[in-house]
Design a protein around this motif. Structure first.
Motif, PDB file in Angstrom:
ATOM      1  N   SER A   9      17.618  64.595  25.451  1.00  0.00           N
ATOM      2  CA  SER A   9      18.538  64.471  24.322  1.00  0.00           C
ATOM      3  C   SER A   9      18.927  63.010  24.149  1.00  0.00           C
ATOM      4  O   SER A   9      18.491  62.129  24.897  1.00  0.00           O
ATOM      5  CB  SER A   9      19.791  65.319  24.564  1.00  0.00           C
ATOM      6  OG  SER A   9      20.665  64.676  25.480  1.00  0.00           O
ATOM      7  N   SER A  10      19.789  62.762  23.174  1.00  0.00           N
ATOM      8  CA  SER A  10      20.252  61.396  22.927  1.00  0.00           C
ATOM      9  C   SER A  10      21.186  60.887  24.013  1.00  0.00           C
ATOM     10  O   SER A  10      21.592  59.729  23.992  1.00  0.00           O
ATOM     11  CB  SER A  10      20.958  61.330  21.567  1.00  0.00           C
ATOM     12  OG  SER A  10      22.021  62.269  21.510  1.00  0.00           O
ATOM     13  N   VAL A  11      21.526  61.725  24.988  1.00  0.00           N
ATOM     14  CA  VAL A  11      22.292  61.234  26.134  1.00  0.00           C
ATOM     15  C   VAL A  11      21.437  60.277  26.967  1.00  0.00           C
ATOM     16  O   VAL A  11      21.968  59.417  27.651  1.00  0.00           O
ATOM     17  CB  VAL A  11      22.811  62.413  26.976  1.00  0.00           C
ATOM     18  CG1 VAL A  11      23.356  61.966  28.313  1.00  0.00           C
ATOM     19  CG2 VAL A  11      23.911  63.138  26.204  1.00  0.00           C
ATOM     20  N   THR A  17      21.036  65.051  19.514  1.00  0.00           N
ATOM     21  CA  THR A  17      22.174  65.353  20.367  1.00  0.00           C
ATOM     22  C   THR A  17      21.872  66.587  21.211  1.00  0.00           C
ATOM     23  O   THR A  17      20.983  67.381  20.883  1.00  0.00           O
ATOM     24  CB  THR A  17      23.427  65.638  19.533  1.00  0.00           C
ATOM     25  OG1 THR A  17      23.198  66.833  18.759  1.00  0.00           O
ATOM     26  CG2 THR A  17      23.766  64.464  18.615  1.00  0.00           C
ATOM     27  N   PRO A  18      22.604  66.794  22.309  1.00  0.00           N
ATOM     28  CA  PRO A  18      22.381  68.003  23.111  1.00  0.00           C
ATOM     29  C   PRO A  18      22.499  69.281  22.290  1.00  0.00           C
ATOM     30  O   PRO A  18      21.720  70.228  22.476  1.00  0.00           O
ATOM     31  CB  PRO A  18      23.473  67.913  24.184  1.00  0.00           C
ATOM     32  CG  PRO A  18      23.723  66.452  24.337  1.00  0.00           C
ATOM     33  CD  PRO A  18      23.578  65.885  22.956  1.00  0.00           C
ATOM     34  N   ASP A  37      17.671  65.023  30.943  1.00  0.00           N
ATOM     35  CA  ASP A  37      17.816  63.622  30.565  1.00  0.00           C
ATOM     36  C   ASP A  37      17.602  62.726  31.777  1.00  0.00           C
ATOM     37  O   ASP A  37      17.793  63.135  32.928  1.00  0.00           O
ATOM     38  CB  ASP A  37      19.188  63.384  29.942  1.00  0.00           C
ATOM     39  CG  ASP A  37      19.228  63.822  28.492  1.00  0.00           C
ATOM     40  OD1 ASP A  37      18.331  63.411  27.730  1.00  0.00           O
ATOM     41  OD2 ASP A  37      20.141  64.582  28.114  1.00  0.00           O
ATOM     42  N   HIS A  38      17.224  61.489  31.519  1.00  0.00           N
ATOM     43  CA  HIS A  38      16.892  60.563  32.588  1.00  0.00           C
ATOM     44  C   HIS A  38      18.124  60.196  33.410  1.00  0.00           C
ATOM     45  O   HIS A  38      19.077  59.598  32.903  1.00  0.00           O
ATOM     46  CB  HIS A  38      16.260  59.293  32.020  1.00  0.00           C
ATOM     47  CG  HIS A  38      14.882  59.507  31.482  1.00  0.00           C
ATOM     48  ND1 HIS A  38      13.773  59.592  32.290  1.00  0.00           N
ATOM     49  CD2 HIS A  38      14.436  59.679  30.216  1.00  0.00           C
ATOM     50  CE1 HIS A  38      12.700  59.791  31.551  1.00  0.00           C
ATOM     51  NE2 HIS A  38      13.078  59.849  30.278  1.00  0.00           N
ATOM     52  N   GLY A 131      28.115  64.926  23.513  1.00  0.00           N
ATOM     53  CA  GLY A 131      27.733  65.030  24.922  1.00  0.00           C
ATOM     54  C   GLY A 131      28.755  64.336  25.792  1.00  0.00           C
ATOM     55  O   GLY A 131      29.097  63.177  25.565  1.00  0.00           O
ATOM     56  N   ASN A 132      29.253  65.031  26.777  1.00  0.00           N
ATOM     57  CA  ASN A 132      30.274  64.476  27.653  1.00  0.00           C
ATOM     58  C   ASN A 132      29.740  64.315  29.055  1.00  0.00           C
ATOM     59  O   ASN A 132      29.015  65.145  29.563  1.00  0.00           O
ATOM     60  CB  ASN A 132      31.494  65.412  27.699  1.00  0.00           C
ATOM     61  CG  ASN A 132      32.177  65.526  26.371  1.00  0.00           C
ATOM     62  OD1 ASN A 132      32.412  64.514  25.713  1.00  0.00           O
ATOM     63  ND2 ASN A 132      32.475  66.740  25.950  1.00  0.00           N
ATOM     64  N   ALA A 133      30.137  63.214  29.698  1.00  0.00           N
ATOM     65  CA  ALA A 133      29.749  63.016  31.084  1.00  0.00           C
ATOM     66  C   ALA A 133      30.345  64.095  31.940  1.00  0.00           C
ATOM     67  O   ALA A 133      31.469  64.496  31.767  1.00  0.00           O
ATOM     68  CB  ALA A 133      30.219  61.639  31.565  1.00  0.00           C
ATOM     69  N   SER A 134      29.539  64.555  32.904  1.00  0.00           N
ATOM     70  CA  SER A 134      30.029  65.617  33.767  1.00  0.00           C
ATOM     71  C   SER A 134      29.681  65.374  35.217  1.00  0.00           C
ATOM     72  O   SER A 134      29.725  66.269  36.027  1.00  0.00           O
ATOM     73  CB  SER A 134      29.461  66.958  33.319  1.00  0.00           C
ATOM     74  OG  SER A 134      28.066  66.923  33.230  1.00  0.00           O
TER      75      SER A 134
END
Length: 310
Positions: A9-11, A17-18, A37-38, A131-134
């Motif tokens: 995704s774009s993350v 986006t996700p 995602d990488h 997309g939120n960091a988790s």
């Protein structure tokens, strides 16, 4: 059941986006998707919250590794993202991504290409949707070469993204800068220690990579460390390569996975062009203790799939 175990995704370096990745996966007739995602799980929570009832999301990431000049990519699934050893390794990888990208921008500017770090950062961070960091809040540091390539195109330094890689930022090109990447065997052990499972991505060749196939002795060592699958069915593999890696998987006693490695517009929106057999998926994920697949329709507080359950 149609299962795709490799998508971006774009993350990281995908174009969607996700949430849009989930929409595209459903439209492609998929029942199960791994978001990989990488070096980050930053898009998993948003993707999970958006997944429709019954759709299964597999939390994952693609770890960028290296061995004696060969690029090796490891698909990791269902790990505990809070595991101290793995989390620390990811912080190192993401921090070096930023340092590397800044150096590449300086090289481009020295060569007369009007790329700025501000624009690269906007491209990398401005297309991520919700997309939120988790996994500790460091996911805003995921900057990849496709973001730089898009900035090069905007600045008139290349016709398109592939041309930007070919002229400037591909391996061995004038603005290419190497970066930190963990040893693949160590990476497998880290994922397993975090309760996850993993598969070797596109072993015959990485798309856009100048390096050759992953050496057989290294694959054997990775299996010894806990590697559970080999992505033999990948869009970059021809028939001979696919059959070779299918045979190697059988010889080594690991499953064959199939995946699209979709990056949105960059790869022609190809979700579902390769899939993993349900029985192979079940075998691959059976040892996982770090997280569980997420079924759409769960409450938002349940939709991370990133905390240990063992």
């Amino acid at each position: 059941m149609r299962i795709d175990l490799h998508a971006h995704s774009s993350v990281s370096d995908g174009t969607e986006t996700p949430e849009r990745v989930i929409d595209n996966a459903v439209a492609a007739g998929l029942d199960t998707l791994a978001l990989t995602d990488h070096d980050t799980v930053g898009g998993v929570a948003a993707a999970a919250a958006h997944a429709p009832a019954g759709f299964v999301l597999v939390p994952g990431m693609e770890l960028s590794c290296a061995y004696e000049g060969t690029s090796v990519h490891l698909l990791a699934y269902l790990f505990d993202a809070g595991h101290a050893g793995l989390a620390e390794e990811l912080r190192w990888i993401r921090a070096d991504r930023v340092t590397r990208a800044e150096r590449m921008v300086r090289c481009l500017r020295d060569a007369g290409i009007g790329v700025t770090w501000e624009r690269v950062s906007e491209i990398a961070h401005g297309t991520r949707g919700s997309g939120n960091a988790s996994d500790g809040g460091d996911d805003d540091d995921v900057v990849g070469r496709p973001h730089i390539a898009r900035a090069i195109v905007e600045a008139g330094g290349a016709h398109d993204v592939q041309d930007a890689f070919d002229r400037w930022i591909g391996s061995g090109r004038p603005a290419y800068v190497a970066r930190y990447a963990p040893d693949p065997v160590r990476a497998v052990r880290l994922v397993r220690a975090a309760g996850g499972v993993c598969a070797l991505a596109h072993p015959a060749r990485g798309e856009g990579s100048a390096t050759g196939p992953v050496p057989d002795p290294l694959v054997e060592r990775m299996v010894g460390a806990g590697l559970g699958g080999i992505e033999a069915d990948h869009p970059s593999h021809d028939d001979t390569e696919r059959e070779y890696w299918r045979a190697r998987a059988a010889d080594l006693g690991v499953v064959v996975t199939g995946s699209s490695d979709d990056h949105g517009a960059l790869t022609g929106h190809r979700l579902g062009c390769r899939t993993t057999a349900p029985e192979a998926f079940a075998t691959l994920v059976a040892p996982a203790t770090g997280a569980t697949p997420i079924t759409g329709g769960m409450r938002p507080d349940q939709a991370t799939g990133l905390t240990g359950h063992g």
